[in-house]
Design an enzyme around this catalytic site. Structure first.
Site, mmCIF file in Angstrom:
data_model
loop_
_atom_site.group_PDB
_atom_site.id
_atom_site.type_symbol
_atom_site.label_atom_id
_atom_site.label_comp_id
_atom_site.label_asym_id
_atom_site.label_seq_id
_atom_site.Cartn_x
_atom_site.Cartn_y
_atom_site.Cartn_z
ATOM 1 N N CYS A 166 43.344 -10.228 140.290
ATOM 2 C CA CYS A 166 42.318 -11.082 139.695
ATOM 3 C C CYS A 166 41.819 -12.134 140.708
ATOM 4 C CB CYS A 166 42.847 -11.724 138.414
ATOM 5 S SG CYS A 166 41.541 -12.253 137.288
ATOM 6 N N HIS A 201 44.438 -7.098 135.479
ATOM 7 C CA HIS A 201 45.783 -7.597 135.193
ATOM 8 C C HIS A 201 46.757 -6.445 134.922
ATOM 9 C CE1 HIS A 201 44.977 -11.996 134.577
ATOM 10 N NE2 HIS A 201 43.744 -11.523 134.550
ATOM 11 N N GLU A 224 49.932 -6.623 134.704
ATOM 12 C CA GLU A 224 51.039 -7.037 133.830
ATOM 13 C C GLU A 224 50.685 -6.797 132.365
ATOM 14 O OE1 GLU A 224 48.301 -10.232 133.183
ATOM 15 O OE2 GLU A 224 48.901 -9.217 135.026
#
Length: 390
Positions: A274, A364, A366
């Site tokens: 990001c 992202h 995660e």
């Protein structure tokens, strides 16, 4: 409470009576509704998030600092709020806009309502807004400054006066916000099980799930402040260096750019996500630019140009890297190629160095809350570090 919002003393109670509220955009368009969460006033950049779930993770994502988030999903708050899902120590959004808030949450993990949580943290919101019309307006006119007013902040005020207050608030372009959300002291997230590797993670607005995903892979993560120096990074003897997501304009983040160039000089394995992708772009000599309305949500399609595979990914960014999509670029650190691209608008979604162990993505991996198509990128980082160690 963020520096971009101010609330009345009575705003610590959820507004059960739903006082009148007004959303004012910088171009003069207004939306009337009812207060949600804290009562008072707040200012920020109006953006929309397209995820159907995961509002608690959205609210606590530091990348939303100084933004007024419009939820495109019509029903928000259905599962209440719990103490396990926050991605950071607090809610970061400057304001919150929803259409139909849940009257009663229904989830076995819920410990309080979203309305109560917003009020407790001083987050001014507005409900009963036509979020579909608002989203269409932002898509056509672009993300812009906005203010939410309720209670004493709204009483007796005319719309022109409130608009002037919105216009006096700071824009997102040029904002250096990472130091405002990052940790001020280093901390360690230990590896789960046997420690295989050590990573220095530069916190530009990191989400809690990110070091956890690395810990699951046997990585001991040393999370460092956004202002960390090159010497502080290498004091932890890292096998790799990670640059996190975060808020603000990458064109103003000169210190992280210089830090990343130092890491590239040492040829240490590097992974950015990001904001970290934008920092890598700048470190390599590319420019960045502000998107019209950005990518925010957990349903953004991205194509891996090397494999042709399409991933459904989680995004939260209003800026992008300006790099050529279909050619190899020469940089001071060797050859670089764009590795991923957004299928909605051809925005650069990843960079890969061909001559040094470094790569990044604009989204992202995660993925809290979901999807998990991009989890393999943490495995790629592990392979990169193990390959360099060997």
């Amino acid at each position: 409470m963020t520096t971009a919002s101010r609330t009345a003393p009575a705003a610590r109670r959820p507004s059960r009576g739903r006082a009148p509220a007004l959303l004012v955009l910088e171009d003069g368009r207004t939306f009337r509704g009812q207060s949600y969460g804290a009562v008072g006033e707040t200012f920020g950049e109006a953006v929309f998030a397209t995820g159907m779930t995961g509002y608690q993770e959205t609210l606590t994502d530091p990348s939303y600092h100084r933004q007024v988030v419009v939820m495109t999903a019509p029903h928000v708050g259905n599962t209440g709020v719990n103490d396990e899902d926050p991605e950071s120590r607090r809610i970061w959004v400057a304001g919150y806009v929803v259409r139909d808030p849940a009257r009663v949450p229904s989830n076995w993990r819920s410990v309080r309502t979203l309305d109560e949580e917003l009020a407790a943290q001083g987050v001014v919101g507005i409900s009963a807004v036509d979020t579909r019309a608002l989203t269409r307006h932002l898509r056509e006119r672009g993300a812009m400054r906005a203010g939410i007013f309720s209670g004493e902040a709204l009483a007796g005020a005319d719309e022109d006066t409130l608009r002037q207050r919105v216009l006096a608030s700071p824009p997102m372009a040029g904002a250096d916000l990472a130091p405002e959300v990052a940790t001020t002291e280093p901390y360690v997230v230990p590896a789960l099980g046997t420690r295989r590797l050590t990573v220095a993670a530069v916190d530009l607005g990191i989400k809690g799930m990110t070091p956890h995903r690395m810990a699951e892979r046997g990585i001991e993560v040393h999370v460092l402040p956004a202002t960390a120096t090159l010497e502080q990074v290498y004091e932890v003897a890292p096998d790799g260096v990670f640059f996190s997501n975060g808020p603000g304009d990458p064109a103003s983040a000169d210190q992280p750019v210089e830090l990343m160039r130092g890491v590239l000089e040492r040829r240490t394995p590097l992974f950015g996500i990001c904001f970290g992708n934008q920092i890598l772009g700048r470190a390599l000599g590319f420019g960045t630019f502000k998107l019209k309305y950005g990518h925010r949500g957990i349903n953004q399609p991205v194509k891996d140009l090397a494999t042709g595979k399409v991933e459904v990914t989680a995004h939260n960014h209003g800026f992008a890297v300006d790099a050529p999509l279909h050619e190899v670029s020469a940089t001071p650190f060797g050859r670089v190629t764009v590795s991923h691209v957004c299928l909605n608008d051809d925005v650069v979604e990843g960079l890969r160095l061909l001559d040094r162990p470094a790569f990044s993505v604009q989204y992202h991996p995660e993925a809290a809350a979901g999807p998990h198509d991009a989890a393999y990128l943490f495995d790629r980082f592990v392979s990169l570090m193990e390959g360099e160690r060997a």
